[in-house]
Design a protein around this motif. Structure first.
Motif, PDB file in Angstrom:
ATOM      1  N   PHE A  50       0.800  -1.220   0.000  1.00  0.00           N
ATOM      2  CA  PHE A  50       0.000   0.000   0.000  1.00  0.00           C
ATOM      3  C   PHE A  50       0.842   1.283   0.000  1.00  0.00           C
ATOM      4  O   PHE A  50       0.438   2.279  -0.604  1.00  0.00           O
ATOM      5  N   VAL A  51       1.973   1.283   0.683  1.00  0.00           N
ATOM      6  CA  VAL A  51       2.737   2.530   0.827  1.00  0.00           C
ATOM      7  C   VAL A  51       3.211   3.086  -0.514  1.00  0.00           C
ATOM      8  O   VAL A  51       3.129   4.308  -0.737  1.00  0.00           O
ATOM      9  N   LEU A  54       0.221   4.917  -1.715  1.00  0.00           N
ATOM     10  CA  LEU A  54      -0.106   6.092  -0.905  1.00  0.00           C
ATOM     11  C   LEU A  54       0.901   7.224  -1.102  1.00  0.00           C
ATOM     12  O   LEU A  54       0.563   8.397  -0.933  1.00  0.00           O
ATOM     13  N   THR A  55       2.153   6.868  -1.433  1.00  0.00           N
ATOM     14  CA  THR A  55       3.193   7.892  -1.595  1.00  0.00           C
ATOM     15  C   THR A  55       3.531   8.142  -3.059  1.00  0.00           C
ATOM     16  O   THR A  55       4.440   8.938  -3.345  1.00  0.00           O
ATOM     17  N   THR A 116       7.791  11.513  -1.990  1.00  0.00           N
ATOM     18  CA  THR A 116       6.522  11.715  -2.686  1.00  0.00           C
ATOM     19  C   THR A 116       6.519  13.033  -3.454  1.00  0.00           C
ATOM     20  O   THR A 116       6.998  14.060  -2.952  1.00  0.00           O
ATOM     21  N   PRO A 120       1.908  13.160   0.509  1.00  0.00           N
ATOM     22  CA  PRO A 120       1.487  11.756   0.515  1.00  0.00           C
ATOM     23  C   PRO A 120       0.122  11.588   1.175  1.00  0.00           C
ATOM     24  O   PRO A 120      -0.295  12.410   1.991  1.00  0.00           O
ATOM     25  N   HIS A 121      -0.567  10.518   0.823  1.00  0.00           N
ATOM     26  CA  HIS A 121      -1.841  10.188   1.457  1.00  0.00           C
ATOM     27  C   HIS A 121      -1.602   9.948   2.949  1.00  0.00           C
ATOM     28  O   HIS A 121      -0.635   9.275   3.336  1.00  0.00           O
ATOM     29  N   GLY A 123      -2.695   7.975   4.980  1.00  0.00           N
ATOM     30  CA  GLY A 123      -2.716   6.586   5.418  1.00  0.00           C
ATOM     31  C   GLY A 123      -1.342   6.062   5.795  1.00  0.00           C
ATOM     32  O   GLY A 123      -1.229   5.179   6.656  1.00  0.00           O
ATOM     33  N   TRP A 124      -0.271   6.601   5.192  1.00  0.00           N
ATOM     34  CA  TRP A 124       1.066   6.094   5.486  1.00  0.00           C
ATOM     35  C   TRP A 124       1.439   6.347   6.942  1.00  0.00           C
ATOM     36  O   TRP A 124       2.180   5.554   7.556  1.00  0.00           O
ATOM     37  N   THR A 174      -5.745   0.725   7.039  1.00  0.00           N
ATOM     38  CA  THR A 174      -5.951  -0.036   5.803  1.00  0.00           C
ATOM     39  C   THR A 174      -7.425  -0.085   5.415  1.00  0.00           C
ATOM     40  O   THR A 174      -7.772   0.044   4.233  1.00  0.00           O
ATOM     41  N   VAL A 177      -8.836   2.652   3.293  1.00  0.00           N
ATOM     42  CA  VAL A 177      -8.373   2.661   1.904  1.00  0.00           C
ATOM     43  C   VAL A 177      -8.942   1.466   1.142  1.00  0.00           C
ATOM     44  O   VAL A 177      -9.348   1.576  -0.014  1.00  0.00           O
ATOM     45  N   ALA A 191      -9.411  10.469   3.330  1.00  0.00           N
ATOM     46  CA  ALA A 191      -8.105  11.056   3.624  1.00  0.00           C
ATOM     47  C   ALA A 191      -8.198  12.071   4.762  1.00  0.00           C
ATOM     48  O   ALA A 191      -7.365  12.072   5.673  1.00  0.00           O
TER      49      ALA A 191
END
Length: 377
Positions: A50-51, A54-55, A116, A120-121, A123-124, A174, A177, A191
């Motif tokens: 995912f990262v 997200l980035t 990024t 970045p999103h 979520g990270w 997680t 997302v 977000a």
């Protein structure tokens, strides 16, 4: 590697259920089998998946994925240490190995966020908070040996930092997302919600862990705050998608059920802290009611993508259809089993076994149908 981690986690779940239903396992051994051998490596694998999204950076280096095997080996050593097959000192070595892997992932997360293009999103940051919580929990393992007079307090810190901290924060990040992806409809507010809720959730986890070990009112405050974060997410999903969509297929229903089970288990934990109910079976209930629907729901969405990467293909579609069949039935079995287990009704393990057998059948069926009428090269 991700396919291996997925099947490995399911295999661990099946083994844990067999021990639970047919044996009399040590609770620490059972917990470390599930968390350290099955779930933790899969979470780190999911982070590596995912990262980069997200980035908006490139795919994770293969060496990082291999580090998840070191984590799994460390978890196996911890399990064998609690099971009596290895010297108890193996737990300290296992904790050190897992701690080093966690530090590597934390550094990688920060570096990816700094690379990024743009912002970045958020979520990270949930993943970083989860890895930091795990690192703190692992650092307490040798401390239990060094200062045995504080063992009880350190054990409670370790337990809550690993479950609510590492697993809980990674899961909550997680889910926000993954669920919109599984539904197929974007959540424009996810977000902002992740950005706003992380300080509250991370602070709440720390309050619960420290409070459980040293001062009960702090734990209760943290528990209520964490309940509010989970409730906020659930209400947002219901407003955005509605009951019918959230229970439309087993993948989405399982993710939604995992969030609901997490809320119920947090409420139960608060009642336990106030001495209204017995909490001896809480760890097993956490595994069955929360982790089982969480992991099976996530794999129902992600495994077809890992098996057939790239643009959506007919093979992906066939796997998704096979894994999503059954609707809300399987998640209901897991949550019902967990609620029975948390109340001390051991027969709940049979409901969990039925739900997991259903998923294993769907898993192998999905692999079989994805190979039929193979897509042209």
């Amino acid at each position: 590697m991700m396919i291996y981690l997925a099947f490995s986690a399911v295999g661990v779940f099946v083994a844990a259920l067999a021990l639970l239903v047919f044996g009399d396992p040590s609770l620490p051994a059972l917990a470390h089998l599930v968390f350290a051998v099955g779930v933790a490596p899969l979470i780190f694998g999911a982070i590596s998946h995912f990262v980069p999204v997200l980035t908006r950076t490139g795919r994770a280096h293969r060496g990082l994925l291999w580090a998840t095997l070191l984590l799994q080996l460390a978890g196996a050593a911890a399990f064998l240490g609690f099971n009596g097959a290895l010297d108890p000192t193996a737990r300290n070595a296992a904790a050190l190995g897992a701690f080093l892997v966690a530090i590597v992932f934390a550094v990688w997360l920060v570096r990816r966020a700094h690379r990024t293009l743009g912002r970045p999103h958020p979520g990270w940051r949930w993943y970083l908070a989860a890895v930091v919580a795990l690192s703190l929990g692992l650092a307490l393992v040798p401390a239990m040996t060094e200062w045995p007079e504080w063992r009880s307090e350190f054990r409670l810190l370790h337990l809550h930092l690993n479950t609510l901290g590492f697993v809980g924060l990674a899961a909550l990040g997680t889910l926000q997302v993954l669920l919109p992806t599984a539904v197929g409809e974007h959540d424009a507010h996810a977000a902002a919600r992740l950005h706003h809720d992380l300080p509250i959730a991370a602070g709440a986890v720390l309050a619960v862990a420290v409070g459980a070990a040293f001062w009960l009112p702090l734990a209760l405050t943290g528990g209520v705050l964490l309940l509010c974060v989970v409730l906020n997410t659930g209400v947002a999903w219901l407003r955005r998608y509605g009951w019918r969509t959230l229970t439309g297929n087993s993948a989405v229903a399982a993710l939604f059920a995992a969030l609901g089970a997490y809320f119920l288990l947090l409420a139960f934990g608060i009642l336990h802290a106030m001495h209204f109910v017995d909490g001896r079976d809480a760890v097993v209930a956490f595994i069955v009611a929360f982790l089982f629907p969480l992991v099976t729901g996530a794999l129902s969405q992600l495994l077809p993508v890992w098996c057939h990467p790239g643009v959506r293909t007919p093979a992906q579609a066939r796997m998704h259809a096979a894994l999503r069949a059954g609707g809300i039935g399987r998640p209901l079995l897991f949550v019902s089993a967990g609620l029975l287990l948390v109340l001390g009704v051991t027969e709940g393990g049979w409901l969990a076994a039925a739900g997991m057998l259903s998923f294993v059948v769907a898993l192998f069926r999905s692999r079989a149908v994805s190979r039929t009428d193979a897509d042209p090269a």
